[in-house]
Design a protein around this motif. Structure first.
Motif, PDB file in Angstrom:
ATOM      1  N   GLY A 173       0.914  -1.081   0.099  1.00 25.97           N
ATOM      2  CA  GLY A 173      -0.097   0.135  -0.068  1.00 25.97           C
ATOM      3  C   GLY A 173       0.821   1.330  -0.105  1.00 25.97           C
ATOM      4  O   GLY A 173       2.055   1.173  -0.021  1.00 25.97           O
ATOM      5  N   LYS A 174       0.166   2.306   0.136  1.00 24.99           N
ATOM      6  CA  LYS A 174       0.770   3.655   0.302  1.00 24.99           C
ATOM      7  C   LYS A 174       1.096   4.037   1.950  1.00 24.99           C
ATOM      8  O   LYS A 174       0.387   3.480   2.614  1.00 24.99           O
ATOM      9  CB  LYS A 174      -0.007   4.757  -0.390  1.00 24.99           C
ATOM     10  CG  LYS A 174       0.031   4.760  -1.852  1.00 24.99           C
ATOM     11  CD  LYS A 174      -0.623   6.255  -2.307  1.00 24.99           C
ATOM     12  CE  LYS A 174      -0.351   6.530  -3.971  1.00 24.99           C
ATOM     13  NZ  LYS A 174      -1.054   7.801  -4.013  1.00 24.99           N
ATOM     14  N   LEU A 175       2.011   4.710   1.947  1.00 28.40           N
ATOM     15  CA  LEU A 175       2.539   5.131   3.236  1.00 28.40           C
ATOM     16  C   LEU A 175       2.571   6.717   3.238  1.00 28.40           C
ATOM     17  O   LEU A 175       3.316   7.307   2.583  1.00 28.40           O
ATOM     18  CB  LEU A 175       3.968   4.729   3.714  1.00 28.40           C
ATOM     19  CG  LEU A 175       4.492   5.473   5.011  1.00 28.40           C
ATOM     20  CD1 LEU A 175       3.627   4.795   6.222  1.00 28.40           C
ATOM     21  CD2 LEU A 175       6.004   4.966   5.248  1.00 28.40           C
ATOM     22  N   PHE A 176       1.266   7.439   3.787  1.00 25.12           N
ATOM     23  CA  PHE A 176       1.127   8.666   3.560  1.00 25.12           C
ATOM     24  C   PHE A 176       2.086   9.237   5.068  1.00 25.12           C
ATOM     25  O   PHE A 176       2.068   8.629   5.966  1.00 25.12           O
ATOM     26  CB  PHE A 176      -0.147   8.988   3.558  1.00 25.12           C
ATOM     27  CG  PHE A 176      -0.961   8.450   2.745  1.00 25.12           C
ATOM     28  CD1 PHE A 176      -0.914   9.598   1.482  1.00 25.12           C
ATOM     29  CD2 PHE A 176      -1.524   7.409   2.504  1.00 25.12           C
ATOM     30  CE1 PHE A 176      -1.661   8.878   0.416  1.00 25.12           C
ATOM     31  CE2 PHE A 176      -2.300   6.936   1.444  1.00 25.12           C
ATOM     32  CZ  PHE A 176      -2.477   7.700   0.213  1.00 25.12           C
ATOM     33  N   TYR A 224      -4.268   0.526  -1.336  1.00 24.59           N
ATOM     34  CA  TYR A 224      -4.694   1.882  -1.721  1.00 24.59           C
ATOM     35  C   TYR A 224      -5.023   1.783  -3.440  1.00 24.59           C
ATOM     36  O   TYR A 224      -4.170   1.368  -4.116  1.00 24.59           O
ATOM     37  CB  TYR A 224      -3.870   2.962  -1.323  1.00 24.59           C
ATOM     38  CG  TYR A 224      -4.182   4.464  -1.997  1.00 24.59           C
ATOM     39  CD1 TYR A 224      -5.086   4.947  -0.985  1.00 24.59           C
ATOM     40  CD2 TYR A 224      -3.725   4.930  -3.080  1.00 24.59           C
ATOM     41  CE1 TYR A 224      -5.441   6.382  -1.658  1.00 24.59           C
ATOM     42  CE2 TYR A 224      -4.497   6.126  -3.546  1.00 24.59           C
ATOM     43  CZ  TYR A 224      -5.011   6.759  -2.674  1.00 24.59           C
ATOM     44  OH  TYR A 224      -5.506   7.964  -2.992  1.00 24.59           O
ATOM     45  N   ASP A 225      -6.020   2.275  -3.531  1.00 21.80           N
ATOM     46  CA  ASP A 225      -6.788   2.420  -5.040  1.00 21.80           C
ATOM     47  C   ASP A 225      -7.271   3.591  -5.170  1.00 21.80           C
ATOM     48  O   ASP A 225      -8.584   3.907  -4.762  1.00 21.80           O
ATOM     49  CB  ASP A 225      -7.233   1.491  -5.545  1.00 21.80           C
ATOM     50  CG  ASP A 225      -7.907   1.471  -6.987  1.00 21.80           C
ATOM     51  OD1 ASP A 225      -7.642   2.526  -7.607  1.00 21.80           O
ATOM     52  OD2 ASP A 225      -8.151   0.211  -7.530  1.00 21.80           O
ATOM     53  N   GLY A 226      -6.791   5.030  -5.777  1.00 20.24           N
ATOM     54  CA  GLY A 226      -7.518   6.237  -5.632  1.00 20.24           C
ATOM     55  C   GLY A 226      -8.596   6.253  -6.682  1.00 20.24           C
ATOM     56  O   GLY A 226      -9.163   7.194  -7.071  1.00 20.24           O
ATOM     57  N   THR A 227      -8.672   5.090  -7.531  1.00 25.66           N
ATOM     58  CA  THR A 227      -9.700   5.334  -9.041  1.00 25.66           C
ATOM     59  C   THR A 227     -10.976   4.431  -8.093  1.00 25.66           C
ATOM     60  O   THR A 227     -11.876   4.722  -9.105  1.00 25.66           O
ATOM     61  CB  THR A 227      -9.081   4.531  -9.860  1.00 25.66           C
ATOM     62  OG1 THR A 227      -8.899   3.277  -9.809  1.00 25.66           O
ATOM     63  CG2 THR A 227      -7.725   5.431 -10.370  1.00 25.66           C
ATOM     64  N   PRO A 233      -9.871   0.159   1.422  1.00 23.25           N
ATOM     65  CA  PRO A 233     -10.681  -0.999   1.569  1.00 23.25           C
ATOM     66  C   PRO A 233     -10.355  -1.732   2.564  1.00 23.25           C
ATOM     67  O   PRO A 233     -11.080  -2.338   3.340  1.00 23.25           O
ATOM     68  CB  PRO A 233     -10.391  -1.824   0.424  1.00 23.25           C
ATOM     69  CG  PRO A 233      -9.144  -1.280  -0.413  1.00 23.25           C
ATOM     70  CD  PRO A 233      -9.081   0.061   0.050  1.00 23.25           C
ATOM     71  N   TYR A 234      -9.018  -1.853   3.320  1.00 23.45           N
ATOM     72  CA  TYR A 234      -8.846  -2.458   4.409  1.00 23.45           C
ATOM     73  C   TYR A 234      -8.223  -1.552   5.666  1.00 23.45           C
ATOM     74  O   TYR A 234      -7.971  -1.850   6.680  1.00 23.45           O
ATOM     75  CB  TYR A 234      -7.410  -3.308   4.301  1.00 23.45           C
ATOM     76  CG  TYR A 234      -7.995  -4.339   3.133  1.00 23.45           C
ATOM     77  CD1 TYR A 234      -8.531  -5.466   3.417  1.00 23.45           C
ATOM     78  CD2 TYR A 234      -7.453  -4.042   1.880  1.00 23.45           C
ATOM     79  CE1 TYR A 234      -8.861  -6.418   2.468  1.00 23.45           C
ATOM     80  CE2 TYR A 234      -7.816  -4.902   0.629  1.00 23.45           C
ATOM     81  CZ  TYR A 234      -8.557  -6.178   1.094  1.00 23.45           C
ATOM     82  OH  TYR A 234      -8.724  -6.974  -0.017  1.00 23.45           O
ATOM     83  N   GLY A 235      -8.882  -0.101   5.463  1.00 28.76           N
ATOM     84  CA  GLY A 235      -8.721   0.659   6.439  1.00 28.76           C
ATOM     85  C   GLY A 235      -7.104   1.399   6.523  1.00 28.76           C
ATOM     86  O   GLY A 235      -6.371   1.212   5.688  1.00 28.76           O
ATOM     87  N   GLU A 308      -1.895   6.676  -8.424  1.00 27.22           N
ATOM     88  CA  GLU A 308      -3.116   6.210  -7.824  1.00 27.22           C
ATOM     89  C   GLU A 308      -3.527   4.898  -7.773  1.00 27.22           C
ATOM     90  O   GLU A 308      -4.271   4.577  -6.993  1.00 27.22           O
ATOM     91  CB  GLU A 308      -4.175   7.096  -8.880  1.00 27.22           C
ATOM     92  CG  GLU A 308      -4.256   8.658  -8.303  1.00 27.22           C
ATOM     93  CD  GLU A 308      -4.507   9.070  -6.845  1.00 27.22           C
ATOM     94  OE1 GLU A 308      -5.749   8.768  -6.423  1.00 27.22           O
ATOM     95  OE2 GLU A 308      -3.618   9.304  -6.121  1.00 27.22           O
ATOM     96  N   VAL A 309      -2.667   4.024  -8.479  1.00 29.17           N
ATOM     97  CA  VAL A 309      -2.754   2.565  -8.455  1.00 29.17           C
ATOM     98  C   VAL A 309      -1.594   1.824  -8.258  1.00 29.17           C
ATOM     99  O   VAL A 309      -0.503   2.332  -8.704  1.00 29.17           O
ATOM    100  CB  VAL A 309      -3.758   2.342  -9.719  1.00 29.17           C
ATOM    101  CG1 VAL A 309      -5.163   2.884  -9.791  1.00 29.17           C
ATOM    102  CG2 VAL A 309      -3.024   2.489 -11.006  1.00 29.17           C
ATOM    103  N   MET A 310      -1.687   0.874  -7.970  1.00 29.24           N
ATOM    104  CA  MET A 310      -0.444  -0.099  -7.959  1.00 29.24           C
ATOM    105  C   MET A 310      -0.092  -0.558  -9.332  1.00 29.24           C
ATOM    106  O   MET A 310      -0.656  -0.719 -10.126  1.00 29.24           O
ATOM    107  CB  MET A 310      -0.652  -1.191  -7.038  1.00 29.24           C
ATOM    108  CG  MET A 310       0.448  -2.002  -6.562  1.00 29.24           C
ATOM    109  SD  MET A 310       0.024  -3.670  -5.584  1.00 29.24           S
ATOM    110  CE  MET A 310      -1.074  -2.954  -4.552  1.00 29.24           C
ATOM    111  N   TRP A 311       1.408  -0.451  -9.317  1.00 28.91           N
ATOM    112  CA  TRP A 311       1.970  -1.113 -10.423  1.00 28.91           C
ATOM    113  C   TRP A 311       2.929  -2.177 -10.169  1.00 28.91           C
ATOM    114  O   TRP A 311       3.553  -2.215  -9.095  1.00 28.91           O
ATOM    115  CB  TRP A 311       2.797  -0.035 -11.455  1.00 28.91           C
ATOM    116  CG  TRP A 311       1.982   0.626 -12.259  1.00 28.91           C
ATOM    117  CD1 TRP A 311       0.905   1.535 -11.860  1.00 28.91           C
ATOM    118  CD2 TRP A 311       1.960   0.654 -13.670  1.00 28.91           C
ATOM    119  NE1 TRP A 311       0.207   1.854 -13.105  1.00 28.91           N
ATOM    120  CE2 TRP A 311       0.956   1.416 -14.323  1.00 28.91           C
ATOM    121  CE3 TRP A 311       2.774  -0.227 -14.734  1.00 28.91           C
ATOM    122  CZ2 TRP A 311       0.736   1.646 -15.520  1.00 28.91           C
ATOM    123  CZ3 TRP A 311       2.573   0.014 -15.927  1.00 28.91           C
ATOM    124  CH2 TRP A 311       1.678   0.921 -16.533  1.00 28.91           C
TER     125      TRP A 311
END
Length: 388
Positions: A173-176, A224-227, A233-235, A308-311
């Motif tokens: 995921g993303k780490l903000f 994370y999926d910004g689209t 979805p998992y908090g 915005e999406v995983m690659w």
């Protein structure tokens, strides 16, 4: 980042999700967490570990809040600091920029001259859901498996069924990071430890490196999926403690620091009260002497779908000739924002699990190649220290 006179960071967030068997974690793992900050580990300057309670910015966005042991216990019971969780709205996550990090201009120039020798054939790149399978043969079977992958709680045998048409992991995921006008992001992934709350990323994603300080207001958002209608979805899992190598803190951003650009953190539970590994699964961790092995890497590069999406990218690693004690893979063309994502060995497209053997730390100009620190016994000790 984005300037050729600075070292470009890159990375790919990788992770895991499913297996039918929960493996026993080695007894070296620490005991359950306490309310007190973790003790520092005294090693050599090369392998020493530095730890801290994850800083939280106050409402003014400038000063930092510290917690007493009693306050930390209360925040732990509440699943994090409400101010941090409330700050990271979907809109602010979407607006976050890829994290910059210090770069050594001399090293950038050296990489630019040596990059042609690093190019390799056979690299495949794709966005989530579209990456083809590849053989995972590997002659480097020696080394040490520190911990094995573990499924999320309730996962059926044979693999998670959520998003079953997608072979990408849910524990990546993303780490903000930061906030209050300066929000940024890296990539990260879970690893399986006894505490079931550990996330691995790059050192520069938890600490600024030479002359800098710890990052504030970190939250990890797996898959994370910004689209999507629901991008989290998992908090969200707020950082509880941060850990990296003393070498990164003292020399980060220089040729002497990149090979220790590894960071780990423990996390609070999510909004549903779940710890991160039971919620989304956890990768195994492997250390050894080899620099050449087949890898799959995942992440959120800002130059692809705006992060915005995983690659993902897959190919063969090799020992870098331009940054000591690091590995390279060429052809991924992953830019900033993907920093901190694990490089996964023996990733299974069926179970979506694998073993982390590196995290992307740096990139050559124009993102032609990206590099990861070599995982040795010091990384094992970092995992033990983080397991709180």
């Amino acid at each position: 980042m984005g300037r050729t006179q600075r070292l470009r960071l890159a990375a790919m967030a990788a992770a895991v999700t499913v297996t039918a068997t929960v493996a026993v974690v080695p007894t070296a793992w620490g005991a359950a967490a306490t309310g007190a900050p973790p003790a520092r580990v005294a090693k050599t300057a090369d392998t020493g570990i530095v730890s801290a309670v994850a800083p939280v910015l106050k409402a003014d966005g400038a000063s930092r809040r510290t917690y007493s042991a009693q306050e930390l216990q209360r925040v732990d019971a509440e699943g994090g600091d409400p101010a941090v969780l409330e700050y990271w709205t979907e809109e602010r996550m979407a607006a976050a920029k890829p994290l910059d990090a210090p770069g050594d201009p001399a090293l950038v120039e050296k990489m630019a001259k040596g990059v042609a020798a690093e190019l390799m054939a056979g690299t495949t790149v794709g966005r989530a859901g579209g990456l083809p399978a590849a053989p995972l043969g590997d002659a480097a079977q020696d080394g040490k498996v520190v911990t094995r992958p573990v499924a999320p709680e309730g996962a059926p045998a044979g693999g998670a069924q959520t998003q079953s048409i997608n072979t990408f992991p849910i524990s990546t995921g993303k780490l903000f990071i930061g906030g209050y006008g300066s929000g940024s992001y890296c990539s990260a992934a879970t690893i399986n430890t006894r505490s079931k709350r550990v996330v691995i990323t790059a050192g520069h994603c938890v600490h600024e490196g030479r002359g800098g300080t710890w990052h504030s207001n970190l939250v990890f958002v797996p898959r994370y999926d910004g689209t999507a209608a629901d991008p989290t979805p998992y908090g969200t899992f707020q950082a509880r403690t941060l850990h990296t190598f003393k070498t990164w803190v003292q020399k980060g951003g220089t040729a002497q620091g990149w090979y220790r650009d590894v960071g780990m953190m423990t996390t609070f539970a999510n909004e549903a009260g779940q710890r991160v590994v039971p919620a989304v699964g956890g990768n195994g961790l492997k250390i050894d002497q080899y620099y050449r092995w087949p890898v799959k890497v995942f992440g959120y590069p800002s130059n692809r779908d705006y992060g915005e999406v995983m690659w993902g990218c897959q190919g063969m690693t090799r020992k870098s000739s331009v940054a000591a004690r690091t590995s390279l893979i060429s052809g991924c063309n992953f830019g900033t924002g993907s920093s901190g994502g694990p490089w996964v060995w023996h990733y299974s497209d069926r179970t979506r699990l694998g073993y982390v053997r590196g995290v992307t730390s740096y990139g050559t100009p124009q993102n032609r190649s990206i590099g990861a620190p070599h995982f040795d016994s010091a990384v094992h000790r970092l995992a033990v220290q983080t397991n709180g």
